[in-house]
Design a protein around this motif. Structure first.
Motif, mmCIF file in Angstrom:
data_model
loop_
_atom_site.group_PDB
_atom_site.id
_atom_site.type_symbol
_atom_site.label_atom_id
_atom_site.label_comp_id
_atom_site.label_asym_id
_atom_site.label_seq_id
_atom_site.Cartn_x
_atom_site.Cartn_y
_atom_site.Cartn_z
ATOM 1 N N UNK A 31 61.273 108.967 27.087
ATOM 2 C CA UNK A 31 60.831 108.023 26.018
ATOM 3 C C UNK A 31 61.099 108.989 24.742
ATOM 4 N N UNK A 32 61.291 108.228 23.658
ATOM 5 C CA UNK A 32 61.250 108.735 22.342
ATOM 6 C C UNK A 32 60.312 108.035 21.443
ATOM 7 N N UNK A 33 59.333 109.095 20.804
ATOM 8 C CA UNK A 33 58.237 108.588 20.047
ATOM 9 C C UNK A 33 58.629 109.213 18.641
ATOM 10 N N UNK A 34 58.335 108.310 17.818
ATOM 11 C CA UNK A 34 58.691 108.441 16.383
ATOM 12 C C UNK A 34 57.244 108.321 15.587
ATOM 13 N N UNK A 35 56.961 108.848 15.057
ATOM 14 C CA UNK A 35 55.530 109.020 14.124
ATOM 15 C C UNK A 35 55.842 108.959 12.775
ATOM 16 N N UNK A 36 55.218 107.887 11.833
ATOM 17 C CA UNK A 36 55.634 107.732 10.337
ATOM 18 C C UNK A 36 54.352 107.574 9.878
ATOM 19 N N UNK A 37 54.378 108.064 8.443
ATOM 20 C CA UNK A 37 53.160 107.951 7.580
ATOM 21 C C UNK A 37 53.505 108.300 6.119
ATOM 22 N N UNK A 82 52.365 104.862 11.681
ATOM 23 C CA UNK A 82 53.141 104.086 12.278
ATOM 24 C C UNK A 82 53.959 104.370 13.548
ATOM 25 N N UNK A 83 53.632 104.018 14.654
ATOM 26 C CA UNK A 83 54.200 104.631 15.809
ATOM 27 C C UNK A 83 55.230 103.739 16.378
ATOM 28 N N UNK A 84 56.401 104.190 16.741
ATOM 29 C CA UNK A 84 57.347 103.348 17.576
ATOM 30 C C UNK A 84 57.622 104.312 18.900
ATOM 31 N N UNK A 85 57.990 103.475 19.958
ATOM 32 C CA UNK A 85 58.228 104.067 21.238
ATOM 33 C C UNK A 85 59.635 103.436 21.868
ATOM 34 N N UNK A 86 60.537 104.121 22.324
ATOM 35 C CA UNK A 86 61.628 103.621 22.886
ATOM 36 C C UNK A 86 62.011 104.141 24.206
ATOM 37 N N UNK A 87 62.123 103.613 25.172
ATOM 38 C CA UNK A 87 62.910 104.176 26.477
ATOM 39 C C UNK A 87 64.325 104.505 26.421
ATOM 40 N N UNK A 135 75.291 122.062 16.219
ATOM 41 C CA UNK A 135 75.302 120.789 16.424
ATOM 42 C C UNK A 135 73.973 120.154 15.452
ATOM 43 N N UNK A 136 73.986 118.739 15.493
ATOM 44 C CA UNK A 136 73.106 118.036 14.622
ATOM 45 C C UNK A 136 71.968 117.992 15.358
ATOM 46 N N UNK A 137 70.943 118.307 14.708
ATOM 47 C CA UNK A 137 69.567 117.817 15.749
ATOM 48 C C UNK A 137 69.381 116.215 16.007
ATOM 49 N N UNK A 138 68.736 116.291 17.265
ATOM 50 C CA UNK A 138 68.769 115.021 17.751
ATOM 51 C C UNK A 138 67.187 114.767 18.116
ATOM 52 N N UNK A 139 66.695 113.355 18.115
ATOM 53 C CA UNK A 139 65.317 112.657 18.336
ATOM 54 C C UNK A 139 65.063 113.413 19.590
ATOM 55 N N UNK A 140 63.942 114.011 19.480
ATOM 56 C CA UNK A 140 63.295 114.605 20.860
ATOM 57 C C UNK A 140 63.121 113.650 21.961
ATOM 58 N N UNK A 141 62.986 113.682 23.194
ATOM 59 C CA UNK A 141 62.772 112.628 23.985
ATOM 60 C C UNK A 141 61.831 113.332 24.986
ATOM 61 N N UNK A 142 60.789 112.670 25.750
ATOM 62 C CA UNK A 142 59.890 113.231 26.616
ATOM 63 C C UNK A 142 60.072 112.568 28.086
ATOM 64 N N UNK A 143 60.114 113.405 29.061
ATOM 65 C CA UNK A 143 60.236 112.794 30.384
ATOM 66 C C UNK A 143 58.794 112.295 30.818
ATOM 67 N N UNK A 144 58.519 111.375 31.324
ATOM 68 C CA UNK A 144 57.275 111.004 32.253
ATOM 69 C C UNK A 144 57.224 111.822 33.510
ATOM 70 N N UNK A 145 56.524 112.775 33.875
ATOM 71 C CA UNK A 145 56.434 113.231 35.068
ATOM 72 C C UNK A 145 55.997 112.495 36.379
#
Length: 256
Positions: free
Chosen positions: A52-58, A133-138, A83-93
């Motif tokens: 999942x990718x989690x983006x926090x905005x404020x 503001x929180x956005x979550x994407x798989x 290389x260009x930085x990519x959005x961090x992803x988090x693996x659910x264990x």
């Protein structure tokens, strides 16, 4: 001559018997649509092995930096970012946890997207970020369609919402020999594989628990009986030809 006629008649009957009836291939021909049970609501349940990718905005851009760490690659020789930085992803264990910056280990496996957003909001506001503001994407949301379809395979779903009919459309629809009355959907629930049976000929499909697919669902289409028999015949064609050649040779020798 009589034997030849019998042989021709046998092949004609075999051909007629192997024809597919219209009632076996037409979709949505049985039952009424139970409108009271039809629902357009759909909740994605986060599961183990979801990436999942989690983006926090404020409004406070400095405050959110610690929670939006970029994923970067490092050169082994210079230990510098490349290389260009990519959005961090988090693996659910396997236990349903992720390691999130600052907040540490969070259990989100088994939660819906909205429940996960609310969990993060409660932990962030007001101690770290006000009104985030929180956005979550798989990132690895996929479904698989196998069996008697035109284009079997695994498909990535960018919008994380797909019906079983749309999945069949991605796979190019069922072949004419695919069984419409006994599709199988395999889904993992709480670590266990659960099988659902689906009949595409019935309008009860629209109220099925698998009408909306979830990530990693597997749809399997059985071939009908005639298709299975044809496959078996084709596999043994060489053997039949060899046996036939031997019999013809024996008959030729014995009738001299």
């Amino acid at each position: 001559m009589l034997e030849i006629k019998k042989l021709v008649l046998f092949f004609l009957l075999s051909t007629l018997c192997s024809c597919v009836s219209k009632k076996d291939i037409t979709y949505f021909q049985y039952d009424e649509i139970e409108q009271a049970k039809v629902s357009n609501s759909y909740n994605t349940i986060l599961k183990s092995d979801d990436l999942i990718q989690i983006t926090i905005s404020a409004l406070d851009l400095e405050a959110v930096k610690s929670f939006n760490l970029p994923a970067v690659n490092f050169a082994t020789t210079t230990n510098s970012a490349v290389g260009a930085p990519q959005q961090q992803s988090y693996l659910i264990d396997n236990e349903g946890f992720i390691d999130f910056p600052v907040l540490g280990r969070l259990k989100i496996g088994g939660l819906t997207r909205q429940q996960t957003i609310q969990l993060l909001r409660n932990k962030l506001d007001p101690d770290y970020i006000k009104n985030p503001t929180i956005n979550i994407r798989i990132a690895n949301y996929t479904i698989t369609v196998l069996g008697d379809v035109r284009s079997p395979g695994t498909y990535t779903i960018p919008n994380e919402r797909i019906t079983i009919l749309e999945a069949i459309g991605l796979a190019g629809d069922l072949n004419i020999t695919g069984k419409r009355n006994s599709l199988k959907v395999f889904r993992e629930i709480n670590g266990k594989k659960v099988k659902y049976d689906v009949d595409l000929r019935s309008n009860k499909l629209f109220t099925s628990p698998v009408y909306y697919l979830q990530q990693n669902d597997l749809v399997y289409v059985d071939p009908n009986k005639s298709s299975s028999q044809d496959a078996a015949f084709n596999r043994n064609t060489g053997l039949f030809v060899s046996i036939g050649s031997i019999l013809v040779s024996l008959i030729a020798v014995l009738t001299r």
